[in-house]
Design a protein around this motif. Structure first.
Motif, short mmCIF file in Angstrom:
data_model
loop_
_atom_site.label_atom_id
_atom_site.label_comp_id
_atom_site.label_asym_id
_atom_site.label_seq_id
_atom_site.Cartn_x
_atom_site.Cartn_y
_atom_site.Cartn_z
N ALA A 63 0.70 -1.17 0.01
CA ALA A 63 -0.21 -0.17 -0.09
C ALA A 63 0.77 1.23 0.11
CB ALA A 63 -0.85 -0.15 1.27
N ALA A 64 2.08 1.27 0.87
CA ALA A 64 2.82 2.39 0.83
C ALA A 64 3.58 2.57 -0.60
CB ALA A 64 4.05 2.03 2.05
N MET A 65 3.73 1.69 -1.28
CA MET A 65 4.54 1.79 -2.65
C MET A 65 3.54 2.25 -3.66
SD MET A 65 7.44 -1.17 -2.65
CE MET A 65 6.13 -2.49 -2.53
N ALA A 66 2.28 1.62 -3.62
CA ALA A 66 1.13 2.30 -4.52
C ALA A 66 0.89 3.70 -4.25
CB ALA A 66 0.04 1.13 -4.11
N LEU A 67 0.79 4.11 -2.90
CA LEU A 67 0.36 5.49 -2.88
C LEU A 67 1.41 6.48 -3.17
CD1 LEU A 67 -1.13 5.24 0.90
CD2 LEU A 67 -2.30 5.90 -1.08
N ILE A 68 2.73 5.99 -3.03
CA ILE A 68 4.03 6.88 -3.53
C ILE A 68 3.79 7.10 -4.93
CG2 ILE A 68 6.36 6.95 -3.67
CD1 ILE A 68 6.64 5.97 -0.89
N ALA A 69 3.60 5.72 -5.69
CA ALA A 69 3.53 5.67 -7.26
C ALA A 69 2.39 6.63 -7.70
CB ALA A 69 3.19 4.38 -7.58
N MET A 70 1.24 6.59 -6.90
CA MET A 70 0.12 7.62 -7.38
C MET A 70 0.44 8.81 -7.26
SD MET A 70 -3.73 7.46 -6.10
CE MET A 70 -3.43 8.39 -4.41
N LEU A 71 1.01 9.52 -6.05
CA LEU A 71 1.27 10.63 -5.87
C LEU A 71 2.44 11.34 -6.62
CD1 LEU A 71 1.31 10.53 -1.97
CD2 LEU A 71 -0.43 11.62 -3.24
N THR A 72 3.59 10.50 -6.95
CA THR A 72 4.53 10.85 -7.83
C THR A 72 4.23 10.77 -9.40
OG1 THR A 72 5.98 9.61 -6.55
CG2 THR A 72 6.82 10.21 -8.72
N GLY A 73 2.96 10.16 -9.70
CA GLY A 73 2.46 10.12 -11.05
C GLY A 73 1.69 11.59 -11.47
N VAL A 74 1.73 12.61 -10.64
CA VAL A 74 1.30 14.03 -10.72
C VAL A 74 2.09 14.54 -11.59
CG1 VAL A 74 0.62 16.26 -9.82
CG2 VAL A 74 -0.09 13.95 -8.67
N ASN A 75 3.42 14.21 -11.41
CA ASN A 75 4.34 14.95 -12.23
C ASN A 75 4.49 14.66 -13.81
OD1 ASN A 75 5.82 16.48 -10.18
ND2 ASN A 75 7.67 15.41 -10.37
N THR A 76 3.88 13.45 -14.12
CA THR A 76 3.80 13.00 -15.60
C THR A 76 2.83 14.01 -16.40
OG1 THR A 76 2.17 11.32 -15.30
CG2 THR A 76 4.48 10.83 -14.97
N TRP A 77 1.78 14.67 -15.65
CA TRP A 77 0.78 15.26 -16.58
C TRP A 77 0.50 16.76 -15.94
CZ3 TRP A 77 -3.46 16.91 -13.85
CH2 TRP A 77 -3.86 16.38 -12.64
N PHE A 78 0.68 17.03 -14.77
CA PHE A 78 0.36 18.28 -14.23
C PHE A 78 1.17 19.57 -14.56
CE2 PHE A 78 0.64 21.77 -11.27
CZ PHE A 78 -0.89 22.35 -11.19
N ARG A 79 0.60 20.59 -15.24
CA ARG A 79 1.47 21.65 -15.68
C ARG A 79 0.65 22.91 -15.15
NH1 ARG A 79 4.05 18.14 -16.45
NH2 ARG A 79 4.98 17.37 -18.25
N GLU A 80 1.34 23.69 -14.53
CA GLU A 80 0.75 25.13 -13.99
C GLU A 80 0.03 25.77 -15.08
OE1 GLU A 80 0.97 26.18 -10.99
OE2 GLU A 80 2.72 25.07 -10.16
N GLY A 81 -1.12 26.54 -14.76
CA GLY A 81 -1.83 27.21 -15.69
C GLY A 81 -2.94 26.59 -16.23
N GLY A 82 -3.17 25.19 -15.95
CA GLY A 82 -3.98 24.31 -16.35
C GLY A 82 -5.45 24.61 -15.58
N ARG A 83 -6.55 23.65 -15.74
CA ARG A 83 -7.79 23.72 -15.19
C ARG A 83 -7.62 23.71 -13.94
NH1 ARG A 83 -11.86 20.08 -14.03
NH2 ARG A 83 -10.33 18.27 -14.48
N LEU A 84 -6.89 23.10 -13.21
CA LEU A 84 -6.69 22.91 -11.66
C LEU A 84 -5.63 23.30 -11.10
CD1 LEU A 84 -8.51 19.57 -11.16
CD2 LEU A 84 -9.75 21.63 -10.68
N SER A 85 -5.51 24.19 -9.75
CA SER A 85 -4.30 24.65 -9.36
C SER A 85 -3.64 23.21 -8.66
CB SER A 85 -4.58 25.40 -8.07
OG SER A 85 -5.33 24.83 -7.23
N LEU A 86 -2.40 23.24 -8.18
CA LEU A 86 -1.65 22.32 -7.49
C LEU A 86 -2.27 21.97 -6.37
CD1 LEU A 86 0.79 20.25 -7.88
CD2 LEU A 86 2.10 21.99 -6.55
N SER A 87 -2.72 23.03 -5.50
CA SER A 87 -3.35 22.81 -4.27
C SER A 87 -4.77 22.02 -4.40
CB SER A 87 -3.80 24.24 -3.88
OG SER A 87 -4.43 24.10 -2.43
N GLU A 88 -5.40 22.20 -5.40
CA GLU A 88 -6.64 21.45 -5.95
C GLU A 88 -6.29 20.00 -6.28
OE1 GLU A 88 -9.78 24.79 -7.71
OE2 GLU A 88 -8.12 24.54 -8.79
N ILE A 89 -5.32 19.93 -6.99
CA ILE A 89 -4.85 18.45 -7.31
C ILE A 89 -4.61 17.88 -6.11
CG2 ILE A 89 -2.93 17.15 -8.40
CD1 ILE A 89 -4.98 18.45 -10.28
N GLU A 90 -3.65 18.49 -4.86
CA GLU A 90 -3.39 17.96 -3.83
C GLU A 90 -4.41 17.47 -3.08
OE1 GLU A 90 -1.11 20.57 -1.23
OE2 GLU A 90 0.05 20.93 -3.01
#
Length: 196
Positions: A155-182
């Motif tokens: 479960a720990a490794m799965a959660l880390i992988a999921m959270l790290t995955g944000v880096n693969t697609w999130f870009r500033e200025g998109g539909r949602l802020s980083l805080s909203e993504i969090e």
């Protein structure tokens, strides 16, 4: 070879690391030569060896620094008492820390295969230590009945992988802020481990 005029160890050393970080992330470790790194820094290729012994040491140093900075930043935080709050803190911390260091994150995951066995083992120990921090939160939550997890390590490794995955697609200025993504990711993480 003599050091290039105007270069200083306290300035050039960090510039070598930063150039390597950027070039490895853009082109891949195997495709980047010491000459290319030297050109980016503005020194002769031979001058690089005043700052690093070889390209492998440079790659290892970048990964080691990233993992140590990650661990140090997490350890410095004041932790809440309850496991649910700790997991929320971790989820938000992990996303923010990695978003600010996208090149380092990319290299830390994609270039593991290019480490020597000895260097790979050292990085794996640092990664395992960080994963253990999440596992401790999950175990505490299971003990209090807040979490229901069949295997805390997985479960720990799965959660880390999921959270790290944000880096693969999130870009500033998109539909949602980083805080909203969090917030969205925290909600998914919470539901993934919550006791029914």
């Amino acid at each position: 070879m003599a050091r290039t005029s105007g270069s200083h160890a306290d300035k050039t050393g960090p510039r070598v690391s930063q150039a390597a970080l950027s070039l490895f992330a853009q082109h891949g470790y195997a495709a980047v030569s010491m000459r290319k790194i030297a050109g980016e820094v503005g020194v002769q290729a031979g001058a690089l060896y005043n700052y690093i012994p070889d390209k492998q040491s440079l790659l290892f140093g970048l990964m080691q620094t990233h993992m140590q900075d990650l661990s140090d930043a997490w350890q410095k935080l004041d932790k809440p008492d309850q496991p649910v709050d700790q997991l929320e803190q971790f989820s938000r911390f992990h996303i923010r820390f990695h978003h600010a260091r996208q090149d380092a994150v990319f290299i830390s995951y994609m270039e593991l295969r290019n480490l020597t066995p000895e260097n790979f083992k050292a990085i794996e120990i640092l990664r395992s230590d960080y994963e253990t921090e999440v596992e401790k939160i999950l175990k505490a939550g299971v003990a209090t009945g807040a979490f229901q997890v069949a295997d805390t390590k997985i479960a720990a490794m799965a959660l880390i992988a999921m959270l790290t995955g944000v880096n693969t697609w999130f870009r500033e200025g998109g539909r949602l802020s980083l805080s909203e993504i969090e917030t969205i990711y925290w909600d998914m993480a919470r539901k993934a481990v919550a006791a029914s």
